[in-house]
Structure formats: C-alpha cells, structure tokens
Design a protein around this motif. Structure first.
Motif, short mmCIF file in Angstrom:
data_model
loop_
_atom_site.label_atom_id
_atom_site.label_comp_id
_atom_site.label_asym_id
_atom_site.label_seq_id
_atom_site.Cartn_x
_atom_site.Cartn_y
_atom_site.Cartn_z
N SER A 220 58.69 20.67 11.12
CA SER A 220 59.33 21.99 11.05
C SER A 220 60.35 22.05 12.18
O SER A 220 60.07 21.56 13.28
CB SER A 220 58.30 23.10 11.26
N PRO A 221 61.52 22.65 11.95
CA PRO A 221 62.49 22.73 13.03
C PRO A 221 62.00 23.70 14.12
O PRO A 221 61.22 24.62 13.82
CB PRO A 221 63.74 23.28 12.34
N THR A 222 62.45 23.50 15.35
CA THR A 222 62.04 24.40 16.44
C THR A 222 62.42 25.85 16.12
O THR A 222 61.78 26.78 16.59
CB THR A 222 62.70 23.98 17.76
N ALA A 223 63.43 26.01 15.28
CA ALA A 223 63.89 27.37 14.95
C ALA A 223 62.80 28.21 14.30
O ALA A 223 62.86 29.45 14.36
CB ALA A 223 65.11 27.30 14.03
N VAL A 224 61.79 27.58 13.70
CA VAL A 224 60.74 28.40 13.06
C VAL A 224 60.03 29.29 14.07
O VAL A 224 59.41 30.28 13.69
CB VAL A 224 59.67 27.56 12.30
N THR A 225 60.14 28.97 15.36
CA THR A 225 59.51 29.82 16.38
C THR A 225 60.13 31.21 16.42
O THR A 225 59.62 32.09 17.10
CB THR A 225 59.65 29.19 17.77
N GLY A 226 61.27 31.39 15.72
CA GLY A 226 61.87 32.72 15.65
C GLY A 226 61.90 33.24 14.22
O GLY A 226 62.50 34.26 13.94
N TRP A 227 61.26 32.51 13.31
CA TRP A 227 61.39 32.86 11.89
C TRP A 227 60.37 33.89 11.42
O TRP A 227 59.21 33.85 11.81
CB TRP A 227 61.27 31.60 11.03
N GLU A 228 60.87 34.77 10.53
CA GLU A 228 60.00 35.68 9.80
C GLU A 228 60.17 35.37 8.32
O GLU A 228 60.89 34.42 7.98
CB GLU A 228 60.37 37.14 10.13
N GLU A 229 59.55 36.16 7.44
CA GLU A 229 59.59 35.86 6.00
C GLU A 229 61.02 35.65 5.50
O GLU A 229 61.28 34.75 4.69
CB GLU A 229 58.93 36.97 5.18
N GLY A 230 61.94 36.49 5.95
CA GLY A 230 63.32 36.41 5.47
C GLY A 230 63.96 35.06 5.77
O GLY A 230 64.69 34.51 4.94
N ASN A 231 63.68 34.51 6.97
CA ASN A 231 64.26 33.22 7.33
C ASN A 231 63.67 32.10 6.50
O ASN A 231 64.36 31.18 6.08
CB ASN A 231 64.03 32.94 8.82
N VAL A 232 62.34 32.18 6.29
CA VAL A 232 61.67 31.17 5.49
C VAL A 232 62.21 31.22 4.06
O VAL A 232 62.50 30.19 3.44
CB VAL A 232 60.14 31.40 5.52
N GLN A 233 62.37 32.45 3.55
CA GLN A 233 62.91 32.65 2.21
C GLN A 233 64.30 31.99 2.08
O GLN A 233 64.57 31.25 1.14
CB GLN A 233 63.01 34.16 1.95
#
Lengths: 425, 317
Positions: free
Chosen positions: A246-259
C-alpha cells in the motif's frame, strides 16, 4: 424541488408551530399531540445528499399522503458523521423536543441511550424478526431496543476479477495475488485501505483483526486490544505500508480516496463499503464488469465485516412519540426499504426487502448479502467513541513510525482500561 | 475618575449645599447607570454568565453518558488534568506552535505592511486583495492547504518535483514533525494579512517629517527603519501580537481539519484536548476545567503583554 411545494411546506411548519405555541401558552389542559385530528409537524434529522436525499424525500412524501395529519420536516445534517454527531449532541443536550426522529450511525444508540436522550421502542412492539440480527443487537442497550435498523452497511474487500482469478482466503494469499499483479504493472496499488486518523481506520483494523482471531473487547466486555492476534493484525497492516503493498499515502486516506484509487483502476484490492459497487458497475467506470466484493481473508480467525449503516431513533423529549413511531415504522418497512435501495443503493436492513425485482435491477446485492453474513458490530457501549479514539491514535502512531504495533496497542490497552474502569477519559 | 473623587468628600459632610449638589450628582449618575445598564446586562449575559457557569461546572462531576450522577467534586477535575501527561504534552505543543506561527506571521506581516505602505500604482487594489485570505473561513483555508499538500493531487508535490527540489513524494501528514509545515503555512496564509493590516494602520500614524529630518541628519533607510519605524510602531506591534498570540493559543479548526491531531498525537494542541473531553468523552465537568485553565493562561499572557507595553510607554499606558 419546486418552489410552491417548499413554500407550502414551510407555511405549514410555521402555522403548526404557531398553533403549538398558542396551545402551550393558552390552555395547558387540552390533550393535543397524541392522535387527534390536529396537524402536527415532526422534525426528521437525517444525513444524505443526492440520491439518498431523493429517496428520503420520496419516502416522506408517500408517508404524508398516508398520514395527512402528520407533516414531516426534513433537517439535513452534515454529510460528515463526526459533524452530524456534534450537531445532534448539541440539540439533545439542550433537552429540545426536536428533532423528533433521528438517523443515527450504528455506533451512536448506546451512547444516546445511556445519556437518556432517546426512548426505548419496545412500547411500540416493533417486529424485528426479518431484520439482520447483528444490526438489531447494535441498537439494544440494557436489554431494550432503542434503534430500528434502516439500512445495513458492511465493510468488505473489493478486488479486480481481471487481475485476481479467485478471491484470496488468507492474508498471505492476498499479498501474493497483489504482488503478482504489481509485478506485471508496477503502477498498481496492491491494497488501498483507509488509514487516516478517523473512524474508518478502526473498522478496517477490526476487519483484519477478526481475520486473525482478535477483537477489541472480550466476551466479558474487558478490553483486549494488545492481544497477540491484534498485534499480528496491526503488524500486517503496517507491513503493507512499509513493504509498498500500500502506498504511504493511505495514512491520510478515507473512503473517498480509496474509492478514487479503485474506480480509476489503480488498485488490485480495496477495503470499502457496498456503496462503491454500483459506482464501479456504472457506465463509464474504468473497472466495469471487473469487480467483486468478498469478506476479508482470514488467518486463524473468522471472516469479519465491520458493521456500519444507519438506525432510526426517537428523541426522548418528542411531543409526538406516536407520530414519530409511525414515521419510523413506515421508513423501516420492507416496501420503503426496497424503494430506497432502488433509488440510492442503500442496502436494506431486512432480508425480506431483497425482492426478486430489486435483485434483478441491482444484481450486486447478491454478492453483498454474502458479506452481510459476516457482519460484526463494533463494541456496543456508550464508551465506544473514547475507545475508538484511542484505537485511532494507536493506528496512526504505528503507521507514522512513531511506535511499533506492540507499543501502540499496549498504550491503547492501558488507556482503554482506564476509560472502562472510569478512571480516565 | 474626577467625578468620583469629588463625590467622596461630598458624601462625608452633611452641609446643605453639598446635599443639593449630591442629589443633582446622584440623579446624574442614576441616569448614567441606567444608560450603561443595557451594555452591562448584555455583557453579563454573554460573557460573565457563561464564565461563571463554566467555573461552577468545572467543580462538578458531570458526564453526559451517566445521567443523574452529577455532583460536586471540588478540584478533582483539575487534579486529574494536571496529572494527565497528555494535557502537558498538548500544552507544550500549543506553546511551540504559538511562538513559531506568531513569529513567522509577524515578520511576514511587517514586510507586507511596509510594501503596501509605499506609493505605487494600484495600491488600493493590492491592499484590498491581501485581505482575501483573512476573509476565508479557517476551516476552508485549512482544507485548501490540506489538498495542496496531497501527494496525489496537490500542487506542492508537483512543484517540488518540477523544480527538482527535495521533498517530493513526501507524505507530509504522516510525519510527526513535517505535519506541522502545512498547518503553520495555512495559519500564516490566513492570519498574516491581519497583522499586516494592523501594522499598516500603525505605519500611517508616523509623521513623514521625522523621516525627512532623519534624512537631513544623514540616516540611511536601514537606520531610519530601526530608529524611527520600529519604535514608533511599537503600540501597533503590541496590539497585533496580543491578538495573534491569544488566538494562536486557541488554535483548533486548522488542526482538526488537517490532521485530527495526528499522526498519533503529534499535532494535538490544548484546544483539541478540551474538545476531546467535551465532545468525545462527554465529560462536561472535565472539559469545563480545561476551559478554565485555558482562560487563566490567556489572561496571564494578556497581562504580561499589557505590562510590557506600559513599561516602555505605549499608547495603552
């Protein structure tokens, strides 16, 4: 939205509240409100924009036709669960009689019931036999039912059927599948998940933790956050980031980003909720016909799908409990739920609402129903918001490398023990 | 002041002449009291009542999820607060944020004020436009800056990469130290115009003649800045610093929107701590105690500033 309708609605609201004021000021003796021919206005506080708002409006219009003496005023709360919660707390703390009917996230009723802000619904003899029992349980507090399930939501694993042949049964399999796809296309994200410091990170952690056989509280209700299973689960998630799955960016992700990552075709696997399915199958989607939704894998535990969704609750201080219940009963009827599912894609909270015609129009509900079977509520306790905050902190401290999974969970355990025993907050 | 000292001896003596004078004065002051009554009532309702209410609440055990158990606990909430390491951690971070953000905003604001104080074309337009960030709600500007720093779609990453500067591919909000960069930049962007505006007003009160005579005496612009502009700007500087320091102490929305106090606890501040006790723990007694502590700290800070101002003679003296 046409103007005359709104104007009429507002006029009615003003007139009826004036009438109410006059009644209160003039004669306190008249037993109005209950069920007489008087018009009453009940305020329904709910979340939802776009198609969800359309579905609510349509249901309310139909309800008003059936009950010409009850007018429903919709109060739209913030789309952000946290903000809506704070608005409601402010209203309810003040002891206000409105909003009369409230849409509550499944994690709220225990807190609201403990604070005596909402009323037990047993007096209305609700029939919940066809509802998903996990959801019914999340609305119970001290043996009484405080919340009627409105629509169910479970978190599961989305995967790309063109990249992964069979759904992974174990975490090791998931990693291997993702790695294989990433080898062919290095731009792909192996697993997109919610890692920001917020409630969504807790539900993902619960899914993984359950797969390893862990839980937040044990059967006696004692916190077991630093159990070996939970440490394994957090280590797995942390390693996903550290090893580039998983990219480090997922540490700031919510449902919208994952979507966004999943719908644009950038991710092999993604943790998310059922709302994503119709979007993935919509025309113009980059992943149309290449999507499946399954329970998260396991490694010594049970497939675990965090239970979300919304309940309907009734304000304890409402002046019109009977009318409020009429609205709740109508909104949670199988027919209304089916209609809502067709308009907004919100999955009905009762099994008998999945009619053949609904399944024909929205075939993904068949796949989603499999995941509902693993629906696991978060701890049903008024202290849940505080427990969740401690878990959020532990996850965030781990993902940012400030603490190891063991350190972070030990600390969370200590804090939650203090909260549960009443010596911390 | 003068009226009071005149009134005091008049009340002491019982001679007939002062009596008439007294009744006249009494009538006069009665009208005066009546005239200020609405203002006092308004102040009492919106400032004093909540303050007192909060003070009372802070000595009580009042947890909303345990209704009917509220009771007086004396200083128990305060005791719990000062023994909580999280409180001191959050207070320390608030202090660092206060010093760093106010210093940076002050320097930037001063430069901005000096620039727009000069004569140039379209000065009015520039003066008006520097105020735009200040007019934007804090939560909105925080969201804007959060998006700027987003690794997938933000321009910061894009710009750093295009300029071959270090720092591209950084996930700013996942670092306990770097997460402060967007927070402070967002706070600066929003609040620097406010400081610039106050300092600009101060600059305009400095007479040009002083600069002219300094020039005749052979001072260059740098000397003029240190010997004339800065000392004469002192009152405006003080006012700007008081306002900014106190509001930096209460910083909440920027952090709430951008990091939620994370990663871990690394951007939690004392206002966040208070919010948590009120809105997450629903522990209103404890929340009130924290609020009282913040108020007291703010008063102490304000008192120090006012003292500094008085000592060296400013316009507030």
């Amino acid at each position: 939205m046409n103007m005359p309708r709104q104007v009429r609605r507002r006029t009615v609201a003003v007139m009826s509240s004036t009438a109410l004021l006059l009644t209160l000021a003039g004669c306190g003796s008249s037993a109005t409100g209950a069920s007489g021919p008087h018009n009453v206005t009940i305020v329904f506080a709910t979340q939802g924009l776009g198609t969800e708002a359309q579905a609510t409006q349509a249901a309310v219009n139909a309800f008003e036709k059936l009950h010409p003496h009850i007018h429903v005023q919709i109060e739209t709360l913030s789309a952000s669960s946290n903000d809506a919660y704070q608005t409601l707390i402010t209203d309810l703390t003040s002891g206000s009689g409105t909003p009369d009917v409230i849409t509550a996230d499944v994690i709220w009723p225990a807190t609201f019931a403990a604070a005596k802000w909402i009323m037990p619904l047993n007096q209305f003899h609700p029939n919940t036999s066809t509802f998903y029992q996990g959801m019914v349980k999340s609305g119970e507090y001290h043996g009484k039912l405080y919340a009627m399930p409105w629509f169910i939501n479970v978190e599961g694993l989305y995967y790309r059927t063109d990249l992964v042949k069979t759904p992974p049964k174990t975490f090791a399999q998931l990693t291997a599948d993702a790695r294989a796809a990433m080898k062919k296309n290095p731009k792909l994200i192996g697993l997109a998940f919610e890692g920001n410091k917020y409630e969504g990170a807790v539900t993902v952690f619960q899914d993984i933790s359950g797969g390893f056989g862990g839980s937040f509280l044990n059967a006696q209700g004692k916190p077991v956050l630093n159990s070996p299973q939970n440490i394994k689960a957090l280590t797995w998630l942390d390693n996903a980031i550290k090893t580039g799955l998983s990219p480090t960016a997922v540490t700031g992700w919510e449902e919208g980003n994952v979507q966004q990552a999943f719908l644009s075709g950038d991710a092999v696997f993604a943790t998310n909720w059922p709302y994503l399915y119709p979007l993935a199958e919509a025309s113009g989607s980059a992943v149309k016909n290449e999507v499946a939704f399954v329970p998260t894998p396991i490694d010594g535990g049970q497939p675990t799908a965090s239970l979300g969704g919304d309940d309907l609750v009734i304000n304890k201080n409402t002046k019109y409990p009977k009318q409020a219940w009429e609205l709740v009963k109508y909104l949670t009827s199988a027919k209304t739920m089916t209609a809502r599912a067709l308009i907004s894609g919100d999955p009905p909270a009762r099994t008998d609402a999945y009619t053949p015609s609904l399944l024909a129009k929205a075939p993904w509900f068949k796949q989603e129903e499999v995941v509902y079977a693993d629906a696991t509520p978060r701890p049903v306790t008024p202290l849940y918001p505080q427990i969740s905050a401690q878990i959020q902190e532990a996850l965030s401290a781990t993902y940012s490398g400030q603490e190891t999974p063991t350190q972070a969970l030990n600390q969370a355990q200590k804090a939650v023990e203090a909260i549960v025993s009443g010596h911390g907050s | 002041m003068a009226a009071k000292t005149q009134l005091a001896p008049a009340l002491g003596t019982g001679s007939p002449q002062p009596k008439r004078r007294r009744s006249y004065m009494a009538a006069r002051s009665r009208v005066g009291y009546l005239l200020v009554l609405p203002a006092v009532a308004a102040l009492a309702a919106i400032a004093i009542y909540p303050l007192v209410y909060n003070l009372v609440l802070s000595t009580r055990f009042d947890v909303l999820t345990e209704p009917g158990t509220g009771h007086f606990t004396g200083l128990a909430n305060y005791k719990q607060m000062v023994t909580d390491p999280n409180f001191w951690g959050d207070l320390g971070r608030t202090g660092i944020f206060m010093v760093v953000s106010v210093t940076l905003e002050f320097v930037a604001g001063l430069i901005l004020a000096l620039i727009v104080h000069r004569q140039f074309k379209a000065r009015g337009l520039v003066r008006a436009s520097i105020l735009i960030p200040w007019a934007i709600p804090t939560a909105v500007s925080a969201l804007l800056w959060k998006m700027f720093f987003d690794i997938r779609s933000g321009f910061v990453d894009f710009a750093l990469k295009a300029l071959h500067l270090p720092g591209s591919q950084l996930v700013w909000f996942n670092s306990p130290t770097l997460a402060w960069v967007p927070i402070i930049l967002s706070d600066m962007w929003k609040n620097t115009p406010f400081i610039a505006l106050l300092l600009l007003a101060g600059l305009q009160t400095i007479p040009q003649e002083i600069y002219e005579s300094a020039r005749i005496d052979g001072a260059n612009s740098w000397q003029a800045f240190w010997a004339i502009t800065l000392p004469l700007l002192r009152p405006a500087i003080m006012v700007a610093l008081i306002f900014r320091t106190l509001s930096a102490m209460l910083v909440f929305d920027t952090i709430f929107v951008m990091t939620g106090g994370g990663p871990g606890q690394s951007t939690e501040v004392v206002a966040y701590y208070d919010w948590y006790k009120y809105m997450v723990s629903l522990n209103f007694g404890f929340g009130a105690a924290v609020a009282v502590a913040i108020t007291v700290l703010a008063l102490i800070l304000a008192a120090i500033y006012v003292r500094l101002l008085r000592q060296r003679g400013g316009f507030m003296a």
